[in-house]
Design a protein around this motif. Sequence first.
Motif, PDB file in Angstrom:
ATOM      1  N   TYR A 102      50.141  34.589  47.069  1.00 39.52           N
ATOM      2  CA  TYR A 102      48.641  34.921  46.443  1.00 39.52           C
ATOM      3  C   TYR A 102      48.017  33.683  46.023  1.00 39.52           C
ATOM      4  N   ILE A 120      41.897  43.958  38.670  1.00 38.57           N
ATOM      5  CA  ILE A 120      41.198  44.610  39.668  1.00 38.57           C
ATOM      6  C   ILE A 120      39.899  44.386  39.720  1.00 38.57           C
ATOM      7  N   GLU A 160      49.619  40.507  41.190  1.00 40.72           N
ATOM      8  CA  GLU A 160      50.241  41.582  40.530  1.00 40.72           C
ATOM      9  C   GLU A 160      50.295  41.157  39.000  1.00 40.72           C
ATOM     10  N   VAL A 213      39.229  41.120  41.777  1.00 39.94           N
ATOM     11  CA  VAL A 213      39.051  41.406  43.230  1.00 39.94           C
ATOM     12  C   VAL A 213      38.193  41.994  43.631  1.00 39.94           C
ATOM     13  N   ALA A 238      40.801  49.723  43.221  1.00 42.84           N
ATOM     14  CA  ALA A 238      41.483  48.782  43.723  1.00 42.84           C
ATOM     15  C   ALA A 238      41.338  49.159  45.287  1.00 42.84           C
ATOM     16  N   ASP A 239      41.667  50.286  45.653  1.00 40.66           N
ATOM     17  CA  ASP A 239      41.877  50.494  47.193  1.00 40.66           C
ATOM     18  C   ASP A 239      40.475  50.399  47.632  1.00 40.66           C
ATOM     19  N   SER A 281      42.755  34.644  39.862  1.00 41.90           N
ATOM     20  CA  SER A 281      41.872  35.862  40.066  1.00 41.90           C
ATOM     21  C   SER A 281      40.499  35.224  39.949  1.00 41.90           C
ATOM     22  N   ARG A 320      48.712  45.828  41.580  1.00 35.16           N
ATOM     23  CA  ARG A 320      49.313  45.101  42.639  1.00 35.16           C
ATOM     24  C   ARG A 320      48.425  45.245  43.773  1.00 35.16           C
ATOM     25  N   PHE A 321      48.337  44.252  44.585  1.00 38.01           N
ATOM     26  CA  PHE A 321      47.533  44.025  45.674  1.00 38.01           C
ATOM     27  C   PHE A 321      48.641  43.448  46.827  1.00 38.01           C
ATOM     28  N   ASN A 332      48.321  41.050  48.541  1.00 34.62           N
ATOM     29  CA  ASN A 332      48.326  39.652  48.841  1.00 34.62           C
ATOM     30  C   ASN A 332      49.199  38.927  47.830  1.00 34.62           C
ATOM     31  N   TRP A 377      39.897  46.527  48.020  1.00 35.16           N
ATOM     32  CA  TRP A 377      40.777  45.789  49.172  1.00 35.16           C
ATOM     33  C   TRP A 377      40.353  46.613  50.674  1.00 35.16           C
TER      34      TRP A 377
END
Length: 294
Positions: A229, A141, A130, A144, A54-55, A188, A124-125, A127, A58
């Motif tokens: 979102y 995830i 979630e 994304v 996720a990190d 998504s 959760r992001f 933008n 993003w």
Amino acid sequence: IARSLAFLRAHPVESVQAGLAAFLPASGGASRHRFLSNLVATESPEGHWHHSLADTAWNLRLLHDLGEHRTPGVYRAVEWIFSTQGQPGAYARGCSEASHRDRICEHFFGPCFSPGEPQLSSARFPNGAEIASDAGARFLISNVALEVLLRWGYDRDPRLERYLESLRNFPRLFSRFGGMFAPVLMVSVLAVLLRDRHPRSKKQAGNLLRLLAKLQKRDGNWPHLDRFYVLDVIGHSRNRHARRMLARSRPRLLALARREGRWGAAALPTGIALRALAALSKLGGRHSSASARL
């Protein structure tokens, strides 16, 4: 809009951290350079941030939104994301009688990217995307991460073809709003299809946009979805259903703006709202081109 631009210019560090440097004057370049330098410096030699899909996804989006080129660091991050594809923990990996019956096994999805964690309670992001379930978090995830790879131009990469094709078939599975798939997961998938240049993706994105437009409420919001979102996902689309949803969102969006020209406590919702309004009101000069690019 003028107050929003003033707010972003008055908070250059927050704006850069939200990937909104294009809305800043030339003097904001120093903040952008410092943030990019720090972000690149914290990337691991393997190409990830904090061993987190996720990190990493993003931050790769931030690098793209801030105008970074395909540097070795970007390439490492992309390849690290690819290295998680189909690995243990990926959504829909494997197959059982029940999962095949419900069409949520590897014969219908993926191979998706794996967050790796043995258990996820939520995802959760920034933008507003979630969800609070293990399977949903894995799917969100992964989508994304896929959407970010498409931003970087990897839509023709053969490693993504099966995954993209499974999402092109997703509208058939998502026959109604809710049900097996949470609304955030539908959005998504829509985010991916809107970035994919394949003709079938364009057609299926239109189907999901039509469904989303039918469900939009009079106040411009959508049930069980974060307003920002959805606006983040559809703001760049030229589809007529997307344009109508943006237009329907405009009155309430303007009413929600704080006196100082921002939405929420962070810069990103303000940037999302500004891009949506810019798409409708055609901001002049560099800001209209910036909104289209972002």
